[in-house]
Each structure stands twice: as structure tokens, then as C-alpha cells.
Design a protein around this motif. Structure first.
Motif, PDB file in Angstrom:
ATOM      1  N   SER A 123       0.808  -1.219   0.000  1.00  0.00           N
ATOM      2  CA  SER A 123       0.000   0.000   0.000  1.00  0.00           C
ATOM      3  C   SER A 123       0.844   1.274   0.000  1.00  0.00           C
ATOM      4  CB  SER A 123      -0.973   0.007   1.180  1.00  0.00           C
ATOM      5  OG  SER A 123      -0.263   0.085   2.393  1.00  0.00           O
ATOM      6  N   ASN A 124       2.066   1.202   0.539  1.00  0.00           N
ATOM      7  CA  ASN A 124       2.930   2.384   0.578  1.00  0.00           C
ATOM      8  C   ASN A 124       4.386   1.925   0.507  1.00  0.00           C
ATOM      9  OD1 ASN A 124       4.030   4.892   0.887  1.00  0.00           O
ATOM     10  ND2 ASN A 124       3.108   5.308   2.878  1.00  0.00           N
ATOM     11  N   PRO A 125       4.827   1.520  -0.680  1.00  0.00           N
ATOM     12  CA  PRO A 125       6.144   0.904  -0.833  1.00  0.00           C
ATOM     13  C   PRO A 125       7.311   1.735  -0.321  1.00  0.00           C
ATOM     14  CG  PRO A 125       4.885   0.728  -2.870  1.00  0.00           C
ATOM     15  CD  PRO A 125       4.107   1.608  -1.947  1.00  0.00           C
ATOM     16  N   THR A 126       7.266   3.028  -0.495  1.00  0.00           N
ATOM     17  CA  THR A 126       8.420   3.847  -0.105  1.00  0.00           C
ATOM     18  C   THR A 126       8.452   4.190   1.385  1.00  0.00           C
ATOM     19  OG1 THR A 126       7.230   5.846  -0.752  1.00  0.00           O
ATOM     20  CG2 THR A 126       8.681   4.849  -2.410  1.00  0.00           C
ATOM     21  N   ALA A 127       7.412   3.825   2.119  1.00  0.00           N
ATOM     22  CA  ALA A 127       7.382   4.118   3.553  1.00  0.00           C
ATOM     23  C   ALA A 127       8.346   3.228   4.339  1.00  0.00           C
ATOM     24  CB  ALA A 127       5.970   3.951   4.105  1.00  0.00           C
ATOM     25  N   GLN A 128       8.605   2.044   3.826  1.00  0.00           N
ATOM     26  CA  GLN A 128       9.511   1.118   4.504  1.00  0.00           C
ATOM     27  C   GLN A 128      10.895   1.192   3.887  1.00  0.00           C
ATOM     28  OE1 GLN A 128       8.682  -0.624   7.191  1.00  0.00           O
ATOM     29  NE2 GLN A 128       6.649   0.273   7.058  1.00  0.00           N
ATOM     30  N   LYS A 129      11.897   1.114   4.720  1.00  0.00           N
ATOM     31  CA  LYS A 129      13.268   1.093   4.229  1.00  0.00           C
ATOM     32  C   LYS A 129      13.838  -0.294   4.481  1.00  0.00           C
ATOM     33  CE  LYS A 129      13.226   5.400   3.128  1.00  0.00           C
ATOM     34  NZ  LYS A 129      12.414   5.574   1.944  1.00  0.00           N
ATOM     35  N   PHE A 130      14.304  -0.928   3.429  1.00  0.00           N
ATOM     36  CA  PHE A 130      14.936  -2.241   3.543  1.00  0.00           C
ATOM     37  C   PHE A 130      16.386  -2.091   3.134  1.00  0.00           C
ATOM     38  CE2 PHE A 130      10.456  -3.059   2.412  1.00  0.00           C
ATOM     39  CZ  PHE A 130      10.072  -3.664   3.594  1.00  0.00           C
ATOM     40  N   ARG A 131      17.253  -2.737   3.877  1.00  0.00           N
ATOM     41  CA  ARG A 131      18.666  -2.619   3.547  1.00  0.00           C
ATOM     42  C   ARG A 131      19.071  -3.715   2.564  1.00  0.00           C
ATOM     43  NH1 ARG A 131      22.231  -5.854   6.980  1.00  0.00           N
ATOM     44  NH2 ARG A 131      21.089  -6.839   8.667  1.00  0.00           N
ATOM     45  N   ASP A 132      20.195  -3.508   1.923  1.00  0.00           N
ATOM     46  CA  ASP A 132      20.747  -4.558   1.073  1.00  0.00           C
ATOM     47  C   ASP A 132      21.006  -5.772   1.955  1.00  0.00           C
ATOM     48  OD1 ASP A 132      20.694  -2.723  -0.976  1.00  0.00           O
ATOM     49  OD2 ASP A 132      22.843  -2.336  -0.962  1.00  0.00           O
ATOM     50  N   ARG A 133      20.969  -6.948   1.345  1.00  0.00           N
ATOM     51  CA  ARG A 133      21.157  -8.213   2.082  1.00  0.00           C
ATOM     52  C   ARG A 133      19.991  -8.445   3.044  1.00  0.00           C
ATOM     53  NH1 ARG A 133      26.681 -10.170   3.198  1.00  0.00           N
ATOM     54  NH2 ARG A 133      26.062 -10.019   5.359  1.00  0.00           N
ATOM     55  N   THR A 134      18.791  -8.532   2.462  1.00  0.00           N
ATOM     56  CA  THR A 134      17.579  -8.782   3.247  1.00  0.00           C
ATOM     57  C   THR A 134      16.937 -10.089   2.805  1.00  0.00           C
ATOM     58  OG1 THR A 134      17.132  -6.440   3.653  1.00  0.00           O
ATOM     59  CG2 THR A 134      15.256  -7.932   3.788  1.00  0.00           C
ATOM     60  N   ILE A 135      16.479 -10.865   3.795  1.00  0.00           N
ATOM     61  CA  ILE A 135      15.719 -12.092   3.566  1.00  0.00           C
ATOM     62  C   ILE A 135      14.271 -11.802   3.942  1.00  0.00           C
ATOM     63  CG2 ILE A 135      15.342 -14.487   4.275  1.00  0.00           C
ATOM     64  CD1 ILE A 135      18.350 -14.420   5.237  1.00  0.00           C
ATOM     65  N   PHE A 136      13.349 -12.062   3.024  1.00  0.00           N
ATOM     66  CA  PHE A 136      11.930 -11.930   3.329  1.00  0.00           C
ATOM     67  C   PHE A 136      11.373 -13.316   3.620  1.00  0.00           C
ATOM     68  CE2 PHE A 136      12.804  -8.064   1.015  1.00  0.00           C
ATOM     69  CZ  PHE A 136      12.126  -7.124   1.766  1.00  0.00           C
ATOM     70  N   VAL A 191      16.651  -2.225  -3.701  1.00  0.00           N
ATOM     71  CA  VAL A 191      17.394  -2.992  -2.702  1.00  0.00           C
ATOM     72  C   VAL A 191      18.193  -4.078  -3.422  1.00  0.00           C
ATOM     73  CG1 VAL A 191      17.206  -4.402  -0.613  1.00  0.00           C
ATOM     74  CG2 VAL A 191      15.580  -2.543  -1.004  1.00  0.00           C
ATOM     75  N   ASN A 192      19.431  -4.266  -3.008  1.00  0.00           N
ATOM     76  CA  ASN A 192      20.309  -5.273  -3.618  1.00  0.00           C
ATOM     77  C   ASN A 192      20.422  -6.502  -2.743  1.00  0.00           C
ATOM     78  OD1 ASN A 192      21.236  -3.705  -5.952  1.00  0.00           O
ATOM     79  ND2 ASN A 192      22.160  -2.394  -4.396  1.00  0.00           N
ATOM     80  N   ASP A 193      20.707  -7.622  -3.375  1.00  0.00           N
ATOM     81  CA  ASP A 193      20.937  -8.897  -2.687  1.00  0.00           C
ATOM     82  C   ASP A 193      19.735  -9.273  -1.822  1.00  0.00           C
ATOM     83  OD1 ASP A 193      22.127 -11.228  -1.938  1.00  0.00           O
ATOM     84  OD2 ASP A 193      23.843 -10.306  -0.932  1.00  0.00           O
ATOM     85  N   VAL A 194      18.617  -9.479  -2.479  1.00  0.00           N
ATOM     86  CA  VAL A 194      17.342  -9.790  -1.831  1.00  0.00           C
ATOM     87  C   VAL A 194      17.063 -11.287  -1.963  1.00  0.00           C
ATOM     88  CG1 VAL A 194      14.856  -9.356  -1.893  1.00  0.00           C
ATOM     89  CG2 VAL A 194      16.463  -7.481  -2.297  1.00  0.00           C
ATOM     90  N   VAL A 195      16.578 -11.874  -0.863  1.00  0.00           N
ATOM     91  CA  VAL A 195      16.314 -13.313  -0.821  1.00  0.00           C
ATOM     92  C   VAL A 195      14.900 -13.562  -0.313  1.00  0.00           C
ATOM     93  CG1 VAL A 195      17.060 -15.510   0.197  1.00  0.00           C
ATOM     94  CG2 VAL A 195      18.759 -13.744  -0.329  1.00  0.00           C
ATOM     95  N   SER A 196      14.210 -14.513  -0.934  1.00  0.00           N
ATOM     96  CA  SER A 196      12.913 -14.982  -0.455  1.00  0.00           C
ATOM     97  C   SER A 196      13.118 -16.377   0.132  1.00  0.00           C
ATOM     98  CB  SER A 196      11.909 -15.042  -1.609  1.00  0.00           C
ATOM     99  OG  SER A 196      10.696 -15.632  -1.173  1.00  0.00           O
ATOM    100  N   PHE A 197      12.621 -16.591   1.342  1.00  0.00           N
ATOM    101  CA  PHE A 197      12.773 -17.869   2.049  1.00  0.00           C
ATOM    102  C   PHE A 197      11.684 -18.826   1.572  1.00  0.00           C
ATOM    103  CE2 PHE A 197      12.923 -19.795   6.646  1.00  0.00           C
ATOM    104  CZ  PHE A 197      13.109 -21.056   6.118  1.00  0.00           C
ATOM    105  N   ARG A 198      12.059 -19.741   0.672  1.00  0.00           N
ATOM    106  CA  ARG A 198      11.132 -20.759   0.165  1.00  0.00           C
ATOM    107  C   ARG A 198      10.911 -21.794   1.256  1.00  0.00           C
ATOM    108  NH1 ARG A 198       7.276 -20.692  -2.785  1.00  0.00           N
ATOM    109  NH2 ARG A 198       8.465 -19.358  -4.173  1.00  0.00           N
ATOM    110  N   GLY A 199       9.694 -21.954   1.689  1.00  0.00           N
ATOM    111  CA  GLY A 199       9.376 -22.873   2.788  1.00  0.00           C
ATOM    112  C   GLY A 199       8.968 -22.110   4.037  1.00  0.00           C
ATOM    113  N   GLY A 200       9.538 -20.935   4.208  1.00  0.00           N
ATOM    114  CA  GLY A 200       9.146 -20.010   5.253  1.00  0.00           C
ATOM    115  C   GLY A 200       9.160 -20.538   6.670  1.00  0.00           C
ATOM    116  N   THR A 201       8.345 -19.907   7.482  1.00  0.00           N
ATOM    117  CA  THR A 201       8.277 -20.233   8.901  1.00  0.00           C
ATOM    118  C   THR A 201       7.877 -21.683   9.123  1.00  0.00           C
ATOM    119  OG1 THR A 201       7.602 -17.948   9.268  1.00  0.00           O
ATOM    120  CG2 THR A 201       7.344 -19.432  11.110  1.00  0.00           C
ATOM    121  N   LYS A 202       7.056 -22.222   8.237  1.00  0.00           N
ATOM    122  CA  LYS A 202       6.634 -23.624   8.355  1.00  0.00           C
ATOM    123  C   LYS A 202       7.857 -24.547   8.283  1.00  0.00           C
ATOM    124  CE  LYS A 202       3.314 -26.823   6.255  1.00  0.00           C
ATOM    125  NZ  LYS A 202       4.040 -27.914   5.622  1.00  0.00           N
ATOM    126  N   ALA A 203       8.739 -24.327   7.305  1.00  0.00           N
ATOM    127  CA  ALA A 203       9.947 -25.151   7.161  1.00  0.00           C
ATOM    128  C   ALA A 203      10.873 -24.972   8.361  1.00  0.00           C
ATOM    129  CB  ALA A 203      10.672 -24.790   5.870  1.00  0.00           C
TER     130      ALA A 203
END
Length: 109
Positions: A53-66, A86-98
Motif C-alpha cells: 500500500s505504501n512501498p516507499t514508507a519502509q526502508k529495507f537494507r541490502d542483504r535482506t531475507i523476506f 534494494v540489492n541482494d534480496v532473498v525470499s525464504f522458500r518454505g518459510g516459517t513452516k519449514a
């Protein structure tokens, strides 16, 4: 047919643990009620809808895992972060369940 390259890395639990050890920031994009049931130690909580809803309101640093429950919402958040520069962005496949199924600890607020 073109081979489309994903702008972020999609990684599973073993790689995620290594990246956390290397100092990557973890951002949990699940809903409040999910976060309150337990999240990865040291994670920051930013609900996905807040990012959308407001992408620029949050600041994410390089080397972030979502992270989310299984890896769908985290991929959306990762794609949004890349779009924001943002550079070096990772998505955790499996997430909290894994994470939980691997017997790893969860924090609660």
C-alpha cells in the motif's frame, strides 16, 4: 522462449541459515496474528499489505531475507524490494513452516 531471470534469490532453509549467520536482515511479512504465534529470532515485522500500500514508507537494507508462512508472500515482498532498489534480496522458500518443521527456535513477542 526467453529465460526470465528472477531479480531476487529464492532459497531454502539450509541456505537461509547460512545467510542469517552472514548478517542478512530477516523481514517477516506475515499478518500480525501469524507473527504473534512465533517468528524467526531477530526478525523485523512488516506486514506485506503495508509494503504494497505504501512501498516507499519502509526502508529495507541490502542483504535482506523476506519470510512468510511458506514462501509466496515473501516472494512478492522480495520483488517489491528489488523494484525499490534494494540489492541482494532473498525470499525464504518454505518459510516459517519449514523453520518450525526443522525444529529451529521461534521467538514470540
Amino acid at each position: 522462449m526467453s529465460n526470465q531471470v528472477t531479480p531476487f534469490r529464492d532459497r531454502k532453509i539450509d541456505d537461509i541459515r547460512k545467510l542469517i549467520d552472514e548478517g542478512y536482515e530477516v523481514v517477516d511479512v506475515r499478518e500480525d496474528w501469524e507473527w504473534n504465534k512465533g517468528h524467526l529470532p531477530g526478525a523485523r515485522h512488516v506486514v506485506l499489505n503495508t509494503i504494497l500500500s505504501n512501498p516507499t514508507a519502509q526502508k529495507f537494507r541490502d542483504r535482506t531475507i523476506f519470510v512468510c508462512a511458506v514462501g509466496e508472500r515473501s516472494a512478492v515482498a522480495a520483488e517489491m524490494a528489488v523494484a525499490l532498489g534494494v540489492n541482494d534480496v532473498v525470499s525464504f522458500r518454505g518459510g516459517t513452516k519449514a523453520w518450525k518443521e526443522a525444529g529451529l527456535p521461534l521467538e514470540t513477542p
